[in-house]
Design a protein around this motif. Structure first.
Motif, PDB file in Angstrom:
ATOM      1  N   ASN A 113       3.970   2.842   3.507  1.00  0.00           N
ATOM      2  CA  ASN A 113       3.820   2.496   2.104  1.00  0.00           C
ATOM      3  C   ASN A 113       5.088   2.822   1.323  1.00  0.00           C
ATOM      4  O   ASN A 113       5.948   3.573   1.767  1.00  0.00           O
ATOM      5  N   TYR A 114       5.153   2.294   0.138  1.00  0.00           N
ATOM      6  CA  TYR A 114       6.274   2.518  -0.756  1.00  0.00           C
ATOM      7  C   TYR A 114       5.753   3.184  -2.029  1.00  0.00           C
ATOM      8  O   TYR A 114       4.552   3.320  -2.234  1.00  0.00           O
ATOM      9  N   GLU A 115       6.649   3.548  -2.890  1.00  0.00           N
ATOM     10  CA  GLU A 115       6.261   4.218  -4.124  1.00  0.00           C
ATOM     11  C   GLU A 115       5.719   3.203  -5.126  1.00  0.00           C
ATOM     12  O   GLU A 115       6.357   2.186  -5.411  1.00  0.00           O
ATOM     13  N   ASP A 116       4.547   3.475  -5.670  1.00  0.00           N
ATOM     14  CA  ASP A 116       3.923   2.568  -6.628  1.00  0.00           C
ATOM     15  C   ASP A 116       4.751   2.452  -7.900  1.00  0.00           C
ATOM     16  O   ASP A 116       5.455   3.385  -8.304  1.00  0.00           O
ATOM     17  N   THR A 117       4.659   1.278  -8.540  1.00  0.00           N
ATOM     18  CA  THR A 117       5.154   1.110  -9.902  1.00  0.00           C
ATOM     19  C   THR A 117       3.943   0.831 -10.794  1.00  0.00           C
ATOM     20  O   THR A 117       2.793   0.848 -10.328  1.00  0.00           O
ATOM     21  N   GLU A 118       4.172   0.556 -12.051  1.00  0.00           N
ATOM     22  CA  GLU A 118       3.046   0.378 -12.970  1.00  0.00           C
ATOM     23  C   GLU A 118       2.143  -0.768 -12.551  1.00  0.00           C
ATOM     24  O   GLU A 118       0.915  -0.643 -12.573  1.00  0.00           O
TER      25      GLU A 118
END
Length: 700
Positions: free
Chosen positions: A203-208
């Motif tokens: 997974n990657y880092e969530d954004t808004e």
């Protein structure tokens, strides 16, 4: 294992043509390098124990990065590949060509086949070692493959691969050895040690507005005998509030190649992200500013050991990816996001690979998805697999008149220009992996559309070197020929003629770069023939190439089209999607049936030993005749036979072919003798196997 001692004249001619078309390395001389060998070793601390794998060596023009351009249509490189076994830090690997070209146990090159044909000159040389992991799958098959690590399953230099430094080399044209040392390991830029959930499908880092999910698939993990994951990138609409218990949104499932950390639309117009986040489409193309369609958009991450994408269906070679996505991942998404969990509010879209997946998803799962909007899809009907008449041709690389079958094209001043042929692409793929393990296009089609071979790898539909088509193997592709699937399930219990009517939207251009318009036209021909003109909504636009949005629309126009379909087919719409066309009885591509049709046990059941009959009233001194069959073997297996009298060979070994019927009249047997037929089969990537028939006792 034996291989063709020399290439056929047709394939040799194709190979020579490839060299003329694509090889432009800056050699100082045209003299070839007879006796050139590549010596490869592994530096200390880069391998624990032993491993199998595949080595690829690239010769690039001097001073250039070999990885800068590896595409079949444009690369100036020379590519050479070889399978390696039991590699350790103490073992030296040697790549050297001999007169017998063996694509499995020897060196295979492109665009020149042999290392002996490397022209003298100056090169930048680098080697890449793809390590394989052996797995025992739940259906009883065992294979060795490279598992990707959230990197999209690249065909070379993937995560965990060993690499050498780039070495500038002068090839003299005389016998010469080039020494390369694997002293680096490839990491992936995607992960820095802070990823969520680890390597596989990381997974990657969530954004808004862009969220990432990943789950361990129970179905895939069971099949592969190791943990397997599927993931999704989820783009939320402006104003989405996870605490809002009332508002729910339809979902657009966007299919395509591995999207990394990008959203469902990886190549939007420059203002797309801002407009989506703000919830307002700016005024353009004569249209006023207006709200963005309120939908959730999802793209999937499901790279496999064979490609960057599983094709989203259940297959004998890749396992239950259709079930993992549709029955595990989508329910997880619907549980954790504010979706409308109804077929009319689930739409499939995609282009190229994603075009095929979106169509297949709607066709196999009309109980789950309302419609597909498929753009320039991979072959929907294998009467034309790209430009290959797969069901009728004898060779995948050559037409009946001997001309090469093209694969990639462009148009310059309205004139078609061929950039690569089917032979060129397939020969190039062999340098990155055998047994369909190159992680490239033709190989993944073999993997997805075909069944398992006896050796556990995909049963390839043609000889990868010569192009000879194996009709017996092609026959097994029909279960994923989407036109064939529809017409054979038209009015049975699945009732697809009624169930899918008005739900398939397919677009392609007549100038498609990969000839995919031909498969769409065949699909249209077959479905129109049984359902009437326009049963499937097919758009074929003149002179449009591969790429772009559905029907070559602007991005907002296409999204509004999808949204309008959802509104029209919802409970309050003008044409609500009827409950009787979303029943589970219409579901196809059942994994149990897939394995029964094409898994390891099915491969075993396809085989049979030789058999022998006859010989009644023999007197032991001649005068009797025995009949025998050579048994059943996988397509492409070369066969040699020998008669046995009382277990001992009699006469010479002779070649036989699949389906041959033989007869034999013994002349030296005694009355207590027995007669048998022994057949040995050989094929690239298979263990040589000898099978014996039943024995028949000679009697007076």
């Amino acid at each position: 294992m034996q291989f063709l001692g020399m290439l056929s004249s047709n394939v040799a001619a194709v190979t020579a043509a490839v060299a003329c078309l694509h090889w432009t390395a800056s050699a100082q001389s045209t003299n070839s390098s007879s006796g050139l060998a590549i010596q490869l070793s592994v530096a200390n601390n880069f391998l624990n124990g032993t491993t199998d794998g595949h080595v690829t060596v690239m010769f690039a023009p001097s001073g250039t990065d070999p990885l800068e351009d590896t595409d079949v249509t444009s690369s100036p490189n020379l590519f050479f590949g070889m399978n390696v076994f039991g590699v350790s830090a103490a073992k030296t690997m040697t790549l050297a060509s001999t007169n017998a070209i063996n694509a499995v146990t020897g060196v295979w090159g492109f665009p020149v086949v042999s290392l002996n044909d490397v022209p003298a000159g100056n090169y930048s040389v680098q080697a890449y070692f793809t390590k394989y992991e052996k797995v025992n799958r739940s259906d009883g098959s065992s294979i060795s493959v490279h598992f990707p690590c959230g990197d999209g399953a690249p065909n070379v230099d993937g995560f965990g691969s060993l690499t050498t430094a780039v070495l500038n080399v002068s090839i003299s044209g005389d016998p010469q050895s080039v020494d390369l040392v694997f002293n680096n390991i490839t990491a992936t830029e995607a992960f820095t040690g802070k990823e969520i959930g680890g390597c596989s499908q990381g997974n990657y880092e969530d954004t808004e507005n862009l969220k990432y999910v990943k789950i361990r698939s129970e179905a895939l993990s069971k099949f592969w005998g190791r943990s397997m994951y599927v993931g999704a990138n989820i783009l939320l609409p402006a104003g989405y509030d996870p605490n809002d218990t009332e508002t729910r949104y339809p979902v657009i499932y966007s299919q395509g190649h591995w999207p990394a950390d990008a959203g469902p639309f990886r190549y939007p117009s420059a203002n797309f992200s801002d407009a989506w986040d703000n919830g307002t489409i700016p005024a353009e193309n004569g249209k006023p500013a207006r709200p963005t369609p309120k939908m959730i958009m999802v793209s999937f991450r499901h790279e496999t050991p064979f490609y960057d994408d599983s094709y989203g269906v259940n297959t004998a070679n890749l396992g239950p990816y259709g079930d993992a996505i549709n029955d595990e991942l989508i329910p997880y998404i619907e549980k954790n996001f504010k979706t409308i969990p109804e077929p009319y509010a689930r739409i499939q879209i995609g282009g190229s690979t994603g075009g095929w997946i979106s169509a297949a998803s709607a066709i196999f799962r009309p109980d789950l998805f309302g419609a597909c909007f498929s753009s320039y899809p991979d072959s929907l009907d294998f009467h034309r697999h790209q430009d290959i008449p797969l069901y009728t041709n004898t060779n995948a690389y050559l037409r009946a008149n001997g001309s090469a079958i093209p694969s990639i094209r462009d148009f310059e001043n309205d004139t078609q220009v061929i950039l690569a042929t089917v032979a060129q692409e397939n020969h190039w793929e062999l340098t990155f992996g055998t047994q369909s393990r190159s992680s490239l296009q033709w190989d993944v089609w073999n993997t997805v559309f075909g069944v398992q071979a006896l050796n556990g790898y995909p049963l390839e539909p043609w000889n990868k070197v010569t192009g000879e088509i194996y009709p017996y193997a092609v026959e097994y592709w029909k279960h994923l020929d989407l036109a064939n699937y529809i017409v054979t399930n038209w009015n049975n219990s699945r009732n697809l003629g009624k169930v899918l009517s008005g739900r398939l939207y397919i677009y392609v251009g007549t100038w498609d770069d990969y000839f995919l318009n031909e498969g769409v036209q065949e699909f249209q021909k077959r479905t129109d023939a049984i359902g009437g003109a326009g049963w499937a909504n097919i758009t074929i636009l003149p002179e449009k190439p591969h790429g772009g949005n559905y029907q070559s629309r602007e991005i907002w126009d296409s999204l509004e089209l999808f949204y309008d379909w959802i509104q029209d087919h919802g409970p309050n719409g003008t044409t609500p999607l009827a409950k009787n066309v979303t029943l589970a009885s219409a579901r196809g591509n059942n994994f149990t049936e897939v394995l029964a049709y094409g898994g390891h046990q099915a491969a075993l059941q396809r085989q049979s030993p030789p058999s022998i009959t006859g010989g009644d009233h023999c007197d032991g001194a001649g005068g009797c005749v025995f009949q025998a069959s050579v048994g059943r073997w996988d397509p492409g297996v070369s066969l040699e036979a020998q008669w046995l009298i009382s277990g001992k060979p009699v006469g010479e070994v002779f070649e036989v072919a699949q389906g041959d019927s033989l007869s034999y009249a013994p002349t030296t047997a005694t009355k207590r003798s027995s007669i048998q037929l022994q057949v040995t089969g050989r094929k690239l990537g298979y263990v040589d196997e000898t099978r014996k028939s039943n024995g028949i006792q000679l009697r007076r």
